[in-house]
Design an enzyme around this catalytic site. Structure first.
Site, mmCIF file in Angstrom:
data_model
loop_
_atom_site.group_PDB
_atom_site.id
_atom_site.type_symbol
_atom_site.label_atom_id
_atom_site.label_comp_id
_atom_site.label_asym_id
_atom_site.label_seq_id
_atom_site.Cartn_x
_atom_site.Cartn_y
_atom_site.Cartn_z
ATOM 1 N N GLY A 1 0.822 -1.213 0.000
ATOM 2 C CA GLY A 1 0.000 0.000 0.000
ATOM 3 C C GLY A 1 0.853 1.258 0.000
ATOM 4 O O GLY A 1 0.565 2.224 -0.709
ATOM 5 N N ASN B 1 -4.231 4.084 7.686
ATOM 6 C CA ASN B 1 -3.815 2.743 8.098
ATOM 7 C C ASN B 1 -4.396 2.491 9.485
ATOM 8 O O ASN B 1 -4.575 3.419 10.264
ATOM 9 C CB ASN B 1 -2.283 2.656 8.138
ATOM 10 C CG ASN B 1 -1.807 1.218 8.301
ATOM 11 O OD1 ASN B 1 -1.965 0.414 7.387
ATOM 12 N ND2 ASN B 1 -1.275 0.889 9.456
ATOM 13 N N ASN C 1 -4.591 -9.628 -2.539
ATOM 14 C CA ASN C 1 -4.699 -10.905 -3.255
ATOM 15 C C ASN C 1 -5.939 -11.678 -2.816
ATOM 16 O O ASN C 1 -5.837 -12.729 -2.199
ATOM 17 C CB ASN C 1 -3.462 -11.758 -2.990
ATOM 18 C CG ASN C 1 -2.451 -11.622 -4.107
ATOM 19 O OD1 ASN C 1 -2.804 -11.279 -5.245
ATOM 20 N ND2 ASN C 1 -1.203 -11.888 -3.803
ATOM 21 N N SER D 1 0.300 -7.103 -9.736
ATOM 22 C CA SER D 1 1.471 -7.973 -9.720
ATOM 23 C C SER D 1 2.746 -7.172 -9.906
ATOM 24 O O SER D 1 2.756 -6.140 -10.575
ATOM 25 C CB SER D 1 1.398 -9.028 -10.824
ATOM 26 O OG SER D 1 2.576 -9.817 -10.784
ATOM 27 N N LYS E 1 -5.672 -12.453 -12.115
ATOM 28 C CA LYS E 1 -4.459 -12.379 -11.277
ATOM 29 C C LYS E 1 -4.130 -13.764 -10.716
ATOM 30 O O LYS E 1 -2.962 -14.155 -10.644
ATOM 31 C CB LYS E 1 -4.655 -11.378 -10.139
ATOM 32 C CG LYS E 1 -3.539 -11.383 -9.078
ATOM 33 C CD LYS E 1 -2.233 -10.922 -9.646
ATOM 34 C CE LYS E 1 -1.010 -10.955 -8.769
ATOM 35 N NZ LYS E 1 -1.009 -11.188 -7.373
ATOM 36 N N HIS F 1 -2.596 -15.726 -13.419
ATOM 37 C CA HIS F 1 -1.231 -15.190 -13.581
ATOM 38 C C HIS F 1 -0.295 -15.887 -12.594
ATOM 39 O O HIS F 1 0.792 -16.347 -12.953
ATOM 40 C CB HIS F 1 -1.236 -13.676 -13.351
ATOM 41 C CG HIS F 1 0.124 -13.087 -13.111
ATOM 42 N ND1 HIS F 1 0.800 -13.234 -11.907
ATOM 43 C CD2 HIS F 1 0.962 -12.385 -13.914
ATOM 44 C CE1 HIS F 1 1.983 -12.653 -11.986
ATOM 45 N NE2 HIS F 1 2.106 -12.120 -13.190
ATOM 46 N N ASN F 2 -0.712 -15.970 -11.345
ATOM 47 C CA ASN F 2 0.144 -16.597 -10.333
ATOM 48 C C ASN F 2 0.314 -18.091 -10.587
ATOM 49 O O ASN F 2 1.394 -18.641 -10.366
ATOM 50 C CB ASN F 2 -0.428 -16.369 -8.933
ATOM 51 C CG ASN F 2 -0.213 -14.948 -8.453
ATOM 52 O OD1 ASN F 2 -0.107 -14.031 -9.272
ATOM 53 N ND2 ASN F 2 -0.148 -14.748 -7.166
ATOM 54 N N GLU G 1 2.808 -18.397 -13.173
ATOM 55 C CA GLU G 1 4.093 -18.074 -12.540
ATOM 56 C C GLU G 1 4.675 -19.321 -11.861
ATOM 57 O O GLU G 1 5.874 -19.607 -12.005
ATOM 58 C CB GLU G 1 3.839 -16.953 -11.532
ATOM 59 C CG GLU G 1 4.997 -16.529 -10.685
ATOM 60 C CD GLU G 1 4.542 -15.494 -9.639
ATOM 61 O OE1 GLU G 1 3.857 -14.503 -9.988
ATOM 62 O OE2 GLU G 1 4.847 -15.690 -8.451
ATOM 63 N N HIS H 1 -22.612 -46.518 -16.585
ATOM 64 C CA HIS H 1 -22.559 -45.064 -16.777
ATOM 65 C C HIS H 1 -22.840 -44.648 -18.224
ATOM 66 O O HIS H 1 -22.874 -43.463 -18.517
ATOM 67 C CB HIS H 1 -21.203 -44.542 -16.310
ATOM 68 C CG HIS H 1 -21.017 -44.640 -14.834
ATOM 69 N ND1 HIS H 1 -21.925 -44.108 -13.938
ATOM 70 C CD2 HIS H 1 -20.053 -45.224 -14.074
ATOM 71 C CE1 HIS H 1 -21.524 -44.355 -12.700
ATOM 72 N NE2 HIS H 1 -20.390 -45.042 -12.762
HETATM 73 P P1 NDP Z 1 0.204 -7.492 4.536
HETATM 74 O O1 NDP Z 1 -0.480 -8.522 3.764
HETATM 75 O O2 NDP Z 1 1.308 -7.903 5.434
HETATM 76 O O3 NDP Z 1 -0.885 -6.699 5.411
HETATM 77 C C1 NDP Z 1 -0.536 -5.711 6.338
HETATM 78 C C2 NDP Z 1 -1.502 -4.563 6.256
HETATM 79 O O4 NDP Z 1 -2.843 -5.015 6.527
HETATM 80 C C3 NDP Z 1 -1.186 -3.519 7.306
HETATM 81 O O5 NDP Z 1 -1.466 -2.236 6.770
HETATM 82 C C4 NDP Z 1 -2.162 -3.869 8.414
HETATM 83 O O6 NDP Z 1 -2.462 -2.800 9.265
HETATM 84 C C5 NDP Z 1 -3.374 -4.239 7.611
HETATM 85 N N1 NDP Z 1 -4.343 -5.041 8.360
HETATM 86 C C6 NDP Z 1 -4.223 -6.327 8.727
HETATM 87 N N2 NDP Z 1 -5.326 -6.731 9.390
HETATM 88 C C7 NDP Z 1 -6.161 -5.669 9.429
HETATM 89 C C8 NDP Z 1 -7.462 -5.459 9.975
HETATM 90 N N3 NDP Z 1 -8.130 -6.443 10.578
HETATM 91 N N4 NDP Z 1 -8.011 -4.243 9.828
HETATM 92 C C9 NDP Z 1 -7.348 -3.256 9.199
HETATM 93 N N5 NDP Z 1 -6.139 -3.389 8.680
HETATM 94 C C10 NDP Z 1 -5.538 -4.591 8.786
HETATM 95 O O7 NDP Z 1 0.730 -6.308 3.591
HETATM 96 P P2 NDP Z 1 1.366 -6.332 2.123
HETATM 97 O O8 NDP Z 1 1.644 -4.907 1.826
HETATM 98 O O9 NDP Z 1 2.460 -7.321 2.005
HETATM 99 O O10 NDP Z 1 0.192 -6.854 1.178
HETATM 100 C C11 NDP Z 1 -1.058 -6.201 1.080
HETATM 101 C C12 NDP Z 1 -1.941 -6.971 0.143
HETATM 102 O O11 NDP Z 1 -1.342 -7.012 -1.141
HETATM 103 C C13 NDP Z 1 -2.188 -8.420 0.544
HETATM 104 O O12 NDP Z 1 -3.502 -8.773 0.217
HETATM 105 C C14 NDP Z 1 -1.214 -9.182 -0.318
HETATM 106 O O13 NDP Z 1 -1.636 -10.511 -0.538
HETATM 107 C C15 NDP Z 1 -1.232 -8.346 -1.578
HETATM 108 N N6 NDP Z 1 -0.073 -8.447 -2.438
HETATM 109 C C16 NDP Z 1 1.183 -8.497 -1.905
HETATM 110 C C17 NDP Z 1 2.301 -8.590 -2.714
HETATM 111 C C18 NDP Z 1 3.653 -8.603 -2.117
HETATM 112 O O14 NDP Z 1 4.616 -8.757 -2.886
HETATM 113 N N7 NDP Z 1 3.792 -8.432 -0.814
HETATM 114 C C19 NDP Z 1 2.165 -8.643 -4.178
HETATM 115 C C20 NDP Z 1 0.826 -8.496 -4.648
HETATM 116 C C21 NDP Z 1 -0.232 -8.436 -3.797
HETATM 117 P P3 NDP Z 1 -1.533 -2.517 10.575
HETATM 118 O O15 NDP Z 1 -0.359 -1.752 10.070
HETATM 119 O O16 NDP Z 1 -2.407 -1.720 11.470
HETATM 120 O O17 NDP Z 1 -1.162 -3.852 11.150
#
Ligand code: NDP
Length: 475
Positions: free
Chosen positions: A14, A32, A102, A128, A182, A185-186, A189, A450
């Site tokens: 994010g 956040n 994801n 991705s 997506k 895609h994975n 991959e 069958h």
């Molecule tokens: P994470 O999957 O580790 O998630 C952490 C984030 O989620 C933090 O901002 C956390 O907030 C928030 N969070 C978790 N639980 C809650 C909740 N119950 N309520 C509100 N916020 C919550 O982060 P990533 O950045 O690695 O991935 C984000 C998404 O992107 C995931 O769905 C992942 O599968 C997808 N993705 C990731 C890739 C990668 O390379 N990492 C590639 C493509 C997609 P807090 O800071 O407060 O804990």
């Protein structure tokens, strides 16, 4: 000034997506769950563009221009539902919620239907490219309504990777189409990585090459038709030496491949849709097998063949390149068939050429090869399989002897090549005039009545197997 888009969930993905948006001149509202991440982003990267940090859901929503566009980038699953429920009540009809995590496409379909009832657009979006992609230009696969893409599309196209000036982002189709694509895609991959890993194992096992030597082979391959991100990073990994031991890095890593689940989803859905995606399935199974420590330990002493080195090393390496390319075509052909099948099942009308086009850059499977895939589907949108399309047909034709000889060598030497083998078996099954499926139908009719269809007449039939006459009856 209000923000044109907001990002909630500022972990690595994010945060980088938000920075990418800001670097492209868009004002981005930030939010956040825990305030720390928001503060850190502004402290560290605040000078990269216009950010509006916010510390409550209401403040976040109020910071946005209408229609409000909120990108959720949190942990997939229950957290996504929690965040949707936090924001949806504060939004107004016409506003857009994007889930860029994801998510499973079935969850996306459920969420989209529920939010549509409340007048909100819900856009499940595949992203991705990992964290680097998110920052410098990912491949973006948005689903959801056409209408939502009118406001969202320009922003996403702006921050996506570009290949020959074309953005790696397109509206995939309604509701869960983006997350479905997506997912596939994975899956592709996984298959691609497994094939590359098998190539490494073959060059090492059959030729006795060292990892650094194999890195050179991959570097050479990367200047040709296999030119791709995955081949490029494979060469880097193989060339890397462990600082602590001085050994090749690949030799100090535990040989148990992990997975987060999107490959498994692809196979599960492939089974549900009845699409043969054997290359992706074998890749997922290969990871599971590698991780089955007890099973492997118990089996270690089982007998196998003696490994005799290959005389013509260069010739064999060239053959592996051909076999790899042909197997890769099969894996992609299967993946695109799955997208076709998903599209037909859910009424998505997905443009396969457009999908191949946005995978040319930004994403993990980006490759020169996808130019040709794009061309193939653009020329013939209803193409039944990539294998029959011009250049690919020629490539598998040219690879015939090499492909078979590599698989035969692997079998002879006892080097496991599930990816190469299943790709070749799939290819031979597709082109077969007759399959032993006829016999399977006979077996099914024998034990379970069958029924079967005949090659020479319409209708279904059953043979009375238990009677001496074995008379045939229309069913
Ligand atoms: P994470 O999957 O580790 O998630 C952490 C984030 O989620 C933090 O901002 C956390 O907030 C928030 N969070 C978790 N639980 C809650 C909740 N119950 N309520 C509100 N916020 C919550 O982060 P990533 O950045 O690695 O991935 C984000 C998404 O992107 C995931 O769905 C992942 O599968 C997808 N993705 C990731 C890739 C990668 O390379 N990492 C590639 C493509 C997609 P807090 O800071 O407060 O804990």
């Amino acid at each position: 000034k209000k923000a044109s888009i907001g990002v909630t969930g500022l972990a690595v993905m994010g945060r980088n997506l938000a920075r990418n948006l800001a670097r492209h001149g868009h004002t981005v509202a930030l939010h956040n769950r825990s305030e720390q991440r928001t503060r850190e982003l502004v402290e560290q990267f605040g000078d990269e563009g216009d950010f509006i940090p916010t510390y409550s859901a209401q403040e976040f929503v109020d910071a946005l221009d209408r229609p409000r566009q909120i990108v959720i980038m949190v942990k997939a699953g229950a957290p996504t539902d929690a965040v949707i429920e936090e924001f949806a009540p504060l939004l107004e009809p016409g506003d857009v919620i994007v889930d860029a995590g994801n998510a499973h496409f079935a969850d996306t379909r459920r969420r989209e239907a529920a939010l549509r009832e409340r007048g909100l657009h819900f856009v499940g979006t595949g992203v991705s490219g990992g964290e680097e992609g998110a920052l410098h230009g990912p491949s973006i696969m948005p689903g959801g309504s056409k209408e939502s893409y009118e406001s969202l599309g320009p922003l996403f196209e702006d921050i996506s990777a570009k290949v020959d000036g074309a953005p790696c982002c397109t509206h995939i189709g309604p509701d869960g189409a983006g997350h479905f694509v997506k997912m596939v895609h994975n899956g592709i991959e996984y298959a691609d990585m497994q094939l590359i890993a098998e190539s490494f194992d073959l060059l090492r096992g059959a030729l006795g090459y060292e990892p650094a030597q194999i890195a050179e082979v991959f570097r050479t391959w990367n200047t040709g038709r296999l030119d791709s991100y995955l081949i490029e990073i494979t060469a880097e990994v193989l060339a890397h030496t462990d600082a602590a031991t001085g050994k090749p890095f690949v030799d100090i890593v535990t040989d148990q491949a992990e997975q987060k689940g999107t490959g498994r989803w692809t196979v599960q859905i492939g089974l549900d849709l009845g699409v043969p995606i054997s290359g992706i399935a074998e890749a997922v199974f290969a990871r599971s097998l590698s991780g089955s420590a007890g099973l492997r330990a118990a089996s270690r002493g089982l007998p196998g063949p003696t490994r005799v080195p290959i005389a013509d090393a260069t010739g064999f390496a060239d053959d592996v390149e051909r076999a790899l390319y042909a197997s890769k075509i099969v894996a992609y052909a299967q993946g695109f068939n799955q997208i076709q099948a998903g599209g037909a099942e859910y009424g998505w009308d997905i443009d396969l050429g457009a999908v191949a086009k946005i995978w040319r850059g930004g994403c993990i499977i980006r490759a020169k090869f996808l130019d040709d895939v794009t061309a193939a589907f653009s020329a013939e949108p209803g193409l039944p399989t990539l294998l029959t399309s011009g250049d690919f047909r020629k490539a598998v034709e040219d690879a015939q002897d090499a492909w078979r000889s590599v698989v035969a060598t692997a079998v002879k030497l006892g080097i496991p090549t599930p990816g190469f083998s299943t790709a070749l078996a799939y290819y031979d099954a597709l082109r077969a005039e007759r399959l032993p499926a006829a016999l399977v139908q006979g077996q099914r009719d024998y034990f379970g009545a069958h029924t079967y269809r005949r090659v020479d007449r319409e209708g279904s039939f059953h043979t009375a197997w238990a009677t001496p006459e074995r008379a045939e009856h229309p069913a």
